[in-house]
Design a protein around this motif. Sequence first.
Motif, PDB file in Angstrom:
ATOM      1  N   PRO A   1      84.172  66.997  29.594  1.00 50.51           N
ATOM      2  CA  PRO A   1      83.326  65.906  30.097  1.00 50.51           C
ATOM      3  C   PRO A   1      84.079  65.015  31.075  1.00 50.51           C
ATOM      4  CG  PRO A   1      84.032  65.435  27.856  1.00 50.51           C
ATOM      5  CD  PRO A   1      84.488  66.834  28.161  1.00 50.51           C
ATOM      6  N   THR A   2      83.296  64.335  31.924  1.00 46.21           N
ATOM      7  CA  THR A   2      83.868  63.363  32.855  1.00 46.21           C
ATOM      8  C   THR A   2      83.659  61.964  32.300  1.00 46.21           C
ATOM      9  OG1 THR A   2      81.807  63.154  34.113  1.00 46.21           O
ATOM     10  CG2 THR A   2      83.344  64.884  34.800  1.00 46.21           C
ATOM     11  N   ASN A   3      84.517  61.039  32.703  1.00 49.13           N
ATOM     12  CA  ASN A   3      84.424  59.653  32.244  1.00 49.13           C
ATOM     13  C   ASN A   3      83.966  58.786  33.413  1.00 49.13           C
ATOM     14  OD1 ASN A   3      84.577  57.334  30.764  1.00 49.13           O
ATOM     15  ND2 ASN A   3      86.756  57.488  30.284  1.00 49.13           N
ATOM     16  N   GLU A   4      82.852  58.073  33.237  1.00 42.63           N
ATOM     17  CA  GLU A   4      82.247  57.304  34.319  1.00 42.63           C
ATOM     18  C   GLU A   4      82.245  55.811  34.001  1.00 42.63           C
ATOM     19  OE1 GLU A   4      81.379  58.780  37.029  1.00 42.63           O
ATOM     20  OE2 GLU A   4      81.406  60.877  36.374  1.00 42.63           O
ATOM     21  N   ALA A   5      82.231  55.004  35.062  1.00 41.73           N
ATOM     22  CA  ALA A   5      82.046  53.557  34.916  1.00 41.73           C
ATOM     23  C   ALA A   5      80.542  53.276  34.912  1.00 41.73           C
ATOM     24  CB  ALA A   5      82.725  52.816  36.058  1.00 41.73           C
ATOM     25  N   PRO A   6      79.992  52.741  33.822  1.00 39.84           N
ATOM     26  CA  PRO A   6      78.535  52.651  33.668  1.00 39.84           C
ATOM     27  C   PRO A   6      77.904  51.432  34.340  1.00 39.84           C
ATOM     28  CG  PRO A   6      79.588  51.885  31.681  1.00 39.84           C
ATOM     29  CD  PRO A   6      80.695  52.313  32.601  1.00 39.84           C
TER      30      PRO A   6
END
Length: 909
Positions: free
Chosen positions: A294-299
């Motif tokens: 998975p990728t980690n995103e700034a929400p």
Amino acid sequence: MKFKLILLLSFFSLLGFSQTGTVSGTILDKEYNDEPLPFANVSVKGTSKGASTDENGKYTINNLEPGNYTLVIGYVGYETKEIPFTLSAGETKVINETLAASGVQLKDIVVQATVSKEKETALLMEQQKAIEMKQSIGSQELSRKGISDVATAVAKTTGVSKQEGSGNVYVRGLGDRYNSTSINGLPVPSNNPEKKNIDLGLFSTDIVEYISIDKVYSSRIAGDFAGGNINISSKNYKGNGLFELSLGSTINTNAVNQNGDFYLQDGPSYSGFTNYGIPSNPLNAYNFENSLTPTNEAPFAGNIGLRAGKSYDIGEEGRLSLFANASFSNGFEYREGINQVLSAQGAEIKSFNQKRYTYKTNSTGMFNANYKLNNKHKLAYNFLFVNSSNQSKDTYFGSDRDYENVDLLVQRGTYVQNTLFVNQLLGNHEVTDKIDFDWGVSYNTIKSDMPDRTQNKLDSPIGANEFSLAMATTTDNHRYFQNLTENEAAANLALSYKFKEDEDGNNKGKITLGYNGRFKKRDFEATQFNFPILSSQLDIIQDPNNLDTFFNQTNYSNGLFSITTFNGTTKPQTYNGEQNIHAGFGSVEYKFNDKLSAIVGLRFEKVFQRVDWKTQLDATGGFNSFDRNEFLPNATVKYVLNDKQNLRLGASKTYTLPQFKERALFIYEDVTEVKIGNPYLYPSENYNLDLKWEFFPKNDEVISLAAFGKYILNPINEITLASSTNDISFINTGDYGYVYGLEVEIRKNIFKAEDDKNRLSAGLNTSIMKTEQELNSEKVRNETDYNVNLTDSKAGFTGASNLLINADLTYNHNFKNEGNVMGTFAYSYYSDRLYALGVEQKGNLVDKGLGTLDFILKTKLNKKFGIDFSAKNILNPRFKRVQENSTEDITVLSYKKGVFLNLGVNYQF
């Protein structure tokens, strides 16, 4: 002699009568580029003579004695003009005028509150004047309540609720299959293989002029109707120039509270446009494009919108108006809670704590061209493009009866992209003063792709938190590809004739004849690649967030796992649907006197539906079809109690079609439930009755009370097929069902200054209803291949709530520099509603009642610049689904959505 005297007196009387005069003309709307202005009031000052303009803006006042008069022309929220004129004996005076919105300082104008026909007062006036029962929500109300999509907008009207987590709505307790959706009166296809209607959440309210909800049937509406028809009237710009830019940002408190850990699947783009699918040679090599890491995103989400419009005069009477809208928005959401499946005794079959990370996008483009050749002939072209995406990363941690004495972790990544194209061409023509011809054609395409849905299962000794890959069946670890394409052509034709003028020259009756055609084709295919794992590899510790270390080409070549499909080839599972409907209709509208009016209509529809399939449940393939003739009578009666009150009655017969996916022998597997089509499903028949009283104290106020009832033969429901799993199908569960209820609506000004600088207003609408249906297990067993024993002999309709409430409180203040500030609190509530019927002594699944509160603040610092703020779902209630049990209800699904905060700015050049 006596006979001659009578004859002489009659001659002079007739001569005197013939010397009276007439004033007539057309009233136009300056705000809408000199379009006809219907429902304007025209009267002769100091007399009782007067009339209202018809839908073409025309009026006639007869039997005026020769003399000097003043004609008074007015419309709610527009200027009032007083025009002196002299009428000679036998003369017909033609007076044509154009009204502008109030606030424009012209000679002989009485200034009133500024309003346009897409605003609340104009829609209320149309509701009051029309014979048919109408309910609409316009762009002014949408803006005031901070509503950004059509699904939420519709759910703010009386008797309508929105399904949690989707854009599907329930009208009077009746769900998707009982409703229909159209744009400018022409149908639109669905984006969801399981649904009849398109997700209304796809449509931004930026493209909407108003939304009408028809809950009472008439001949012009398609016969597949029971709950309501939702029609979106697209924005129709008619000004002299517009260019507006808007920017905004949105956060979800749940998402931003994840301490920087917001996980999404690899592959889908930030924009919501993707172009990947099944790789080449997938059964002989592991060459899938997307990573399982998975990728980690700034929400943090945002939106941008551009709106532009321009009108051009063409010749002496022609006018071309152009409008375009382009926007992009996205959003992040997070939820966490219980998700489980229980036995009839309440024992846990599957019990998980579910975490869902979601990222959504919406890109919308719209272009309208409206060409008025003259006041009698108009053409319009509408183009709409919507691309939406929904990406979710789900983790389920807990227990599963198929995996004993371990903690089970299920990871699923799902991405859906929907692309809609709508093309419409419409025309309105006044052939003569008595004959009108309206037509419309459309061709629409929807593409819905689910490329590369991934699922992996891992287990761990209880409490150890060290995971290895798990496999109870070959489908536990897989990649899934699904594609749906639906094309639909439609045509509407209507010819109307006005007849029988009264003494004032107004037509008392109208006959309408028409044809509607709908031709829909759907192609659906799905391929699932399963990864059976070598048993020796099931004990090796794996990192759940780095499964690429196992699922790769090297390990495939070494035989550590294999790749299979249901048929051993890359040929997909398929089903294809075809539906053709030819409809002819006629109606007679007649005004018996100043108080009593009625519309009586009949619609005939020839309906053909066929579904073909070749799936894992039927590898050789099969089909099912039906061909039906439907005769659909309907009537609406309006009685005017006084100039502010109406009483209305509506009665009709309609039907409800099953949908392609519901009849295709196809199985769709989710983590905690499985849905299977039923080829034996067939249409329901509906009998509808409505009675409504409405009171309009002022032009922007309404109080109404409506009673309604529906009797449904062979109703369709979703039911659980077995107690040990959560398999759900679609069944004609009984011979009959019924719905009845009351609806109350109040819109009232609490305080309103004379100069309209300050206003405090409130709105309330509520619905109280009861739904009940017979449940007949023997009927189900006789009509299908399913050996089902329904738990109860009676139940409500799935999706129905006994109580719906919408309330709002708005304060508005206008400044001298054309600026204003408006704040609104909006509250919505629905009571408990049935999700699915239980079988084999298993209780029904019920969604518990829930209330939401929003606050919206909209400001205009001046004529051009504005700042908006909203806080939605302020109370952050917990959504809860329970399984009914003899001792106590047990929660099977539970989560909170968080609060949504939005800040935006807009500037009009």
